[in-house]
Design an enzyme around this catalytic site. Structure first.
Site, PDB file in Angstrom:
ATOM      1  N   ARG A   3      31.945  30.232  43.039  1.00 54.19           N
ATOM      2  CA  ARG A   3      31.217  31.415  42.586  1.00 54.19           C
ATOM      3  C   ARG A   3      30.452  32.000  43.764  1.00 54.19           C
ATOM      4  O   ARG A   3      29.934  31.284  44.617  1.00 54.19           O
ATOM      5  CB  ARG A   3      30.257  31.050  41.458  1.00 54.19           C
TER       6      ARG A   3
ATOM      7  N   HIS B 199      38.550  38.136  45.133  1.00 53.28           N
ATOM      8  CA  HIS B 199      38.406  37.403  43.878  1.00 53.28           C
ATOM      9  C   HIS B 199      39.722  37.376  43.100  1.00 53.28           C
ATOM     10  O   HIS B 199      39.780  37.726  41.914  1.00 53.28           O
ATOM     11  CB  HIS B 199      37.293  38.022  43.019  1.00 53.28           C
TER      12      HIS B 199
END
Length: 308
Positions: free
Chosen positions: A223, A271
């Site tokens: 993350r 991502h």
């Protein structure tokens, strides 16, 4: 059963068609068309709407469309509302592919060769056997275990670290704060697949990098908020780290002038390490909904005390 989907509309339309064919007793509404809010039992979302329980007073389950649930503000949700993250083969396989690509790329010096290509340099470097390269994966959940099994098949010297003890065939396992230093000291390539919690926020920082072997490499697919950007840049520029493959950042996307865009030792991706695959994901969703209907534990249920 009435359920509501609030995420990518194209995926939602495909899921709606698939469920109509395979589970006609389940009616999937696509946000913002919510049907009768009193009838909604399950919400599937990446980010739920505000005033969630006021809008859907009979909501029984909140499902994440992704592998994580840290985007939810758990403190703002009722304690008795089950929160479930997505666990499906497509997500797992995607992460295995990305981690394998990143580790092999770092192992074979691809970041250096890309830099040489831009500089028009034709220069070969020696290749180390995989068995002499120590790979460490932080996070031994579904994704971490699957990635380690694949990496071990290439002959890498593999280790894993998790908050609590785990065992994995062919992998040296470490756990807890007391064993983190020993794990880092034997990680030539460090892969982060940890969920975002209070303990992991900012974990990839100057102190952690200093415990890695000099010249080690980082793969960050956990993350974004786990990584200190300046500490990574300092570690790369000092030679403490040799290269980094970064898939998640905070913020996303990065601003145009951010140093990561042009740093010669950083391989940046937007991502995309692991993405929900429509058919396998909706099949996994249906199985979880059937578990819910039968009163059985749902796969991917979040432990509120751990945050994942």
């Amino acid at each position: 059963m009435q359920i509501l989907y609030k995420s990518d509309p194209q995926r939602g339309a495909l899921w709606q068609q698939w469920l109509a064919q395979h589970a006609p007793d389940i009616q999937l509404h696509l946000w913002p068309e919510i049907g009768d809010p009193q009838e909604i039992e399950v919400l599937i979302a990446w980010q739920p709407p505000e005033t969630l329980m006021e809008t859907f007073p009979n909501l029984k389950v909140l499902l994440s469309v992704g592998a994580g649930a840290d985007q939810f503000d758990l403190a703002a949700l009722p304690l008795d509302l089950p929160v479930v993250r997505m666990i499906e083969p497509g997500l797992t396989q995607g992460m295995v592919e990305y981690v394998t690509f990143a580790v092999l790329g770092l192992h074979r010096d691809m970041v250096r060769y890309l830099r040489q290509q831009r500089e028009e340099k034709w220069l070969a470097h020696s290749v180390k056997p995989a068995a002499t390269r120590r790979v460490g994966v932080m996070g031994l959940g579904e994704l971490g275990q699957a990635a380690l099994r694949q990496l071990a098949s290439f002959g890498f010297d593999c280790a894993g670290w998790s908050r609590t003890p785990r065992e994995l065939d062919g992998v040296e396992c470490f756990h807890g704060a007391a064993q983190l230093g020993a794990f880092l000291a034997r990680s030539d390539i460090l892969v982060c697949l940890l969920p975002l919690t209070a303990e992991t926020r900012g974990l990839l920082n100057r102190d952690l990098f200093s415990q890695l072997p000099r010249g080690a490499a980082l793969v960050q697919a956990g993350r974004g908020a786990q990584l200190s950007h300046q500490d990574l840049l300092d570690a790369l520029d000092s030679g403490q780290l040799g290269a980094a493959v970064i898939d998640v950042t905070d913020p996303e996307p990065l601003p145009p002038a951010h140093p990561f865009w042009r740093h010669p030792a950083i391989w940046l991706t937007p991502h995309i390490a692991s993405q929900t695959q429509n058919e396998s994901a909706v099949a996994a969703l249906l199985e979880n909904l059937r578990r819910y209907q039968r009163g059985e534990p749902m796969v991917g249920l979040i432990d509120r005390t751990r945050g994942y």
